[in-house]
Design a protein around this motif. Structure first.
Motif, PDB file in Angstrom:
ATOM      1  N   ASN A  56       0.882  -1.165   0.000  1.00  0.00           N
ATOM      2  CA  ASN A  56       0.000   0.000   0.000  1.00  0.00           C
ATOM      3  C   ASN A  56       0.916   1.209   0.000  1.00  0.00           C
ATOM      4  OD1 ASN A  56      -1.882   2.012   0.342  1.00  0.00           O
ATOM      5  ND2 ASN A  56      -3.056   0.932   1.919  1.00  0.00           N
ATOM      6  N   GLU A  59      -0.102   4.819   1.094  1.00  0.00           N
ATOM      7  CA  GLU A  59      -0.303   4.899   2.540  1.00  0.00           C
ATOM      8  C   GLU A  59       1.033   4.961   3.270  1.00  0.00           C
ATOM      9  OE1 GLU A  59      -1.927   5.388   6.118  1.00  0.00           O
ATOM     10  OE2 GLU A  59      -2.969   5.486   4.190  1.00  0.00           O
ATOM     11  N   SER A  60       2.039   4.221   2.784  1.00  0.00           N
ATOM     12  CA  SER A  60       3.366   4.288   3.414  1.00  0.00           C
ATOM     13  C   SER A  60       3.986   5.667   3.228  1.00  0.00           C
ATOM     14  CB  SER A  60       4.290   3.201   2.840  1.00  0.00           C
ATOM     15  OG  SER A  60       4.804   3.546   1.567  1.00  0.00           O
ATOM     16  N   ARG A  62       2.211   8.488   3.097  1.00  0.00           N
ATOM     17  CA  ARG A  62       1.529   9.328   4.086  1.00  0.00           C
ATOM     18  C   ARG A  62       2.107   9.110   5.479  1.00  0.00           C
ATOM     19  NH1 ARG A  62      -3.291   7.684   0.998  1.00  0.00           N
ATOM     20  NH2 ARG A  62      -3.937   9.485  -0.260  1.00  0.00           N
ATOM     21  N   ASP A  67       0.322  13.651   4.580  1.00  0.00           N
ATOM     22  CA  ASP A  67      -0.691  13.617   3.524  1.00  0.00           C
ATOM     23  C   ASP A  67      -0.377  14.565   2.373  1.00  0.00           C
ATOM     24  OD1 ASP A  67      -2.117  11.776   4.989  1.00  0.00           O
ATOM     25  OD2 ASP A  67      -3.514  13.240   5.835  1.00  0.00           O
ATOM     26  N   THR A 290       2.303  -3.958   4.042  1.00  0.00           N
ATOM     27  CA  THR A 290       1.116  -3.580   4.805  1.00  0.00           C
ATOM     28  C   THR A 290       0.260  -4.821   5.007  1.00  0.00           C
ATOM     29  OG1 THR A 290       1.093  -1.321   3.910  1.00  0.00           O
ATOM     30  CG2 THR A 290      -0.973  -2.159   4.816  1.00  0.00           C
ATOM     31  N   GLY A 305      -4.098  -3.433   8.321  1.00  0.00           N
ATOM     32  CA  GLY A 305      -3.723  -2.028   8.222  1.00  0.00           C
ATOM     33  C   GLY A 305      -2.387  -1.689   8.863  1.00  0.00           C
ATOM     34  N   ASN A 307       1.421  -1.196   9.209  1.00  0.00           N
ATOM     35  CA  ASN A 307       2.559  -0.969   8.315  1.00  0.00           C
ATOM     36  C   ASN A 307       3.768  -1.709   8.862  1.00  0.00           C
ATOM     37  OD1 ASN A 307       1.570   1.214   6.311  1.00  0.00           O
ATOM     38  ND2 ASN A 307       0.951   2.011   8.311  1.00  0.00           N
TER      39      ASN A 307
END
Length: 396
Positions: A56, A59-60, A62, A67, A290, A305, A307
Motif C-alpha cells: 500500500n 499509505e506508506s 503518508r 498527507d 502492509t 492495516g 505498516n
C-alpha cells in the motif's frame, strides 16, 4: 524503538548495532500506531511469502512524509511500478516485463560485464590509486543497464546521478531538501524516458525498451506511463543496488583478510563469497509491507492495516539461522540470505545482479590483487536503506 531511530547515523557506520538492538527487542516490535518492525529471519521470510502482507505504497508515503506529499509526481510515478503493486495488477505487469526480461540470457550479460569492467580498470590501473566507487563500482552497472536499454554511454553519468538522488525516497524518512531533489530527479528521468519511448516506437530494436513496447500477453500491452515507471525502476534497481553492493563486498572482504586470501587462492569461491557478502552487509536493508488483512504468523498477531518494516539486514544476522552472523565466512553453507526479498516480489533482476557482482570481484582480484582501501577516507552514504558508500578510495 521508533521509526526515526532507523535513521540514526551510528547505524550507517555500524549496522550490527541496529541488528543487535532489534533482536534484543523481539521478533515483532511496536514502533508507533499501526507500525511494526521485524528483524527476525523467520518472521521476515514468512511475511515476504504471505500475500496478506502486501503493498500500500501511497499509505506508506503518508505515514513517512505526511498527507500533503502523497500527490507529488515522484510518489505517483513510483506507485505505477510493479514493485509496489498487489495481485492481480502486479501479476499482469510482472508477467509482461518478465516476458521481455527473459529474452536476455545471463551469460552474454556476464561477458558484457567482464568487457566493460576491464575497460574501466584499463582507464585507471596505471595511476596506482582511484576512487573505486566513482570509477568502477558505479559506472559498471550503469553502463550495463544503458547497453540493455540501448542508451548512449555519454548519458550514463547524468542518469546515474539522477538515480542516486531518487533512491533516497526509499529511506523511512528523509529531509525536505532531499525529498525535493528526489522529485526533481524523478522528473528528469521521467522526461528522458518518455521522449525515448516515443522515439523508440518509430525505431523498434532488440533493446529492453523496445521489448517493453512490443511486449504482449493475450492482447494486453504496457501503457506509456507504465513503461516509463518500470524502465525507471529497472534503471535504478540495476544501478544503485548493485553499485553499492560491490562497494560493500570490497570493504567486507578487506576487513576480513583471511577470507580475502582464500578468495585470491581459489576464484571458484567467488559465487559463494558474493552470497555471503550480500548476507553480511546488504545494500538493500529493508522492505515495506502492509497487512491487507489480519495475519497470525508464528504465534504473533498483526492487525489489518499495520505498516510493516522488514529489516533484511537484521534478518540476515539472526543467530537462530546463522552461526556467528557478524563473522564473514565465504564458505558458509547455512540459512537463506534474504537480500533479494521473497515471494511474488522477489527481485526480478537477481540473476543479473549476481552475475555483475561475480564478474566485478573476479576483475578486481585478477587485475588489482594488491588493492587496499584507504579506510580513513571511505565515506558512507548515510542511508537507512540502499546502504553503501559515496567514496571508496583505494591504492595498489
Amino acid at each position: 524503538m521508533k521509526l526515526h531511530e532507523l535513521m540514526d547515523p551510528q547505524y550507517s557506520e555500524n549496522p550490527f548495532l541496529l541488528y543487535r538492538k532489534l533482536h534484543e527487542q523481539g521478533p515483532l516490535i511496536r514502533a508507533g500506531e499501526n507500525v511494526m518492525i521485524s528483524g527476525s529471519h523467520a518472521i521476515v521470510e514468512a511475511l515476504l511469502n504471505d500475500r496478506r502482507a502486501g503493498k500500500n505504497y501511497i499509505e506508506s508515503v503518508r505515514l513517512r512524509f505526511g498527507d500533503e506529499f502523497a500527490e507529488m509526481p515522484v510518489f505517483q510515478g513510483i506507485n505505477r511500478m510493479f514493485l509496489v503493486m498487489n495481485p492481480p495488477e502486479h501479476a499482469r505487469l510482472r508477467g509482461l516485463i518478465m516476458k521481455s526480461f527473459s529474452t536476455k540470457e545471463i551469460q552474454p550479460l556476464r561477458e558484457m560485464t567482464l568487457t566493460v569492467g576491464n575497460a574501466l580498470v584499463d582507464a585507471f590501473i596505471d595511476r596506482g590509486s582511484c576512487d573505486l566507487a566513482k570509477e568502477f563500482a558505479f559506472p559498471l552497472p550503469v553502463q550495463i543497464i544503458c547497453r540493455m536499454l540501448d542508451l548512449p554511454e555519454s548519458i550514463a553519468p547524468v542518469l546515474g546521478d539522477a538515480a542516486s538522488a531518487l533512491v533516497k525516497i526509499f529511506d523511512p524518512q528523509i529531509t525536505e531538501i532531499d525529498l525535493m531533489k528526489a522529485g526533481e530527479a524523478f522528473s528528469e528521468l521521467d522526461d528522458y524516458f518518455s521522449n525515448l519511448i516515443i522515439s523508440r516506437q518509430e525505431n523498434i530494436g532488440n533493446d529492453l525498451v523496445s521489448l517493453f513496447i512490443g511486449s504482449e500477453n493475450d492482447g494486453d500491452r504496457l501503457q506509456h506511463d507504465e513503461i516509463i515507471a518500470n524502465v525507471i525502476l529497472l534503471f535504478i534497481a540495476g544501478h544503485e543496488t548493485t553499485s553499492n553492493m560491490i562497494c560493500n563486498a570490497v570493504l567486507a572482504l578487506h576487513n576480513n583478510p583471511l577470507e580475502l586470501e582464500l578468495l585470491k587462492q581459489d576464484d571458484a569461491l567467488i559465487p559463494g563469497a558474493v552470497i555471503e557478502c550480500l548476507r553480511y552487509d546488504s545494500s538493500v536493508q529493508m522492505l515495506y509491507r502492509t497487512a491487507l488483512e489480519d495475519i497470525d504468523v508464528l504465534g504473533h498477531h498483526i492487525k489489518r492495516g499495520t505498516n510493516l518494516f522488514l529489516i533484511l539486514g537484521a534478518a540476515n544476522h539472526d543467530t537462530a539461522v546463522f552461526s556467528s552472523p557478524e563473522t564473514l565466512d565465504i564458505r558458509r553453507k547455512e540459512g537463506r540470505c534474504l537480500s533479494f526479498g521473497g515471494g511474488i516480489h522477489h527481485c526480478l533482476g537477481y540473476r543479473l545482479a549476481l552475475a555483475e557482482m561475480e564478474a566485478a570481484l573476479y576483475i578486481l582480484l585478477t587485475r588489482l590483487p594488491t588493492m587496499q582501501p584507504l579506510m580513513s577516507s571511505v565515506k558512507r552514504n548515510l542511508r537507512a536503506n540502499l546502504r553503501g558508500v559515496s567514496a571508496l578510495p583505494v591504492k595498489w
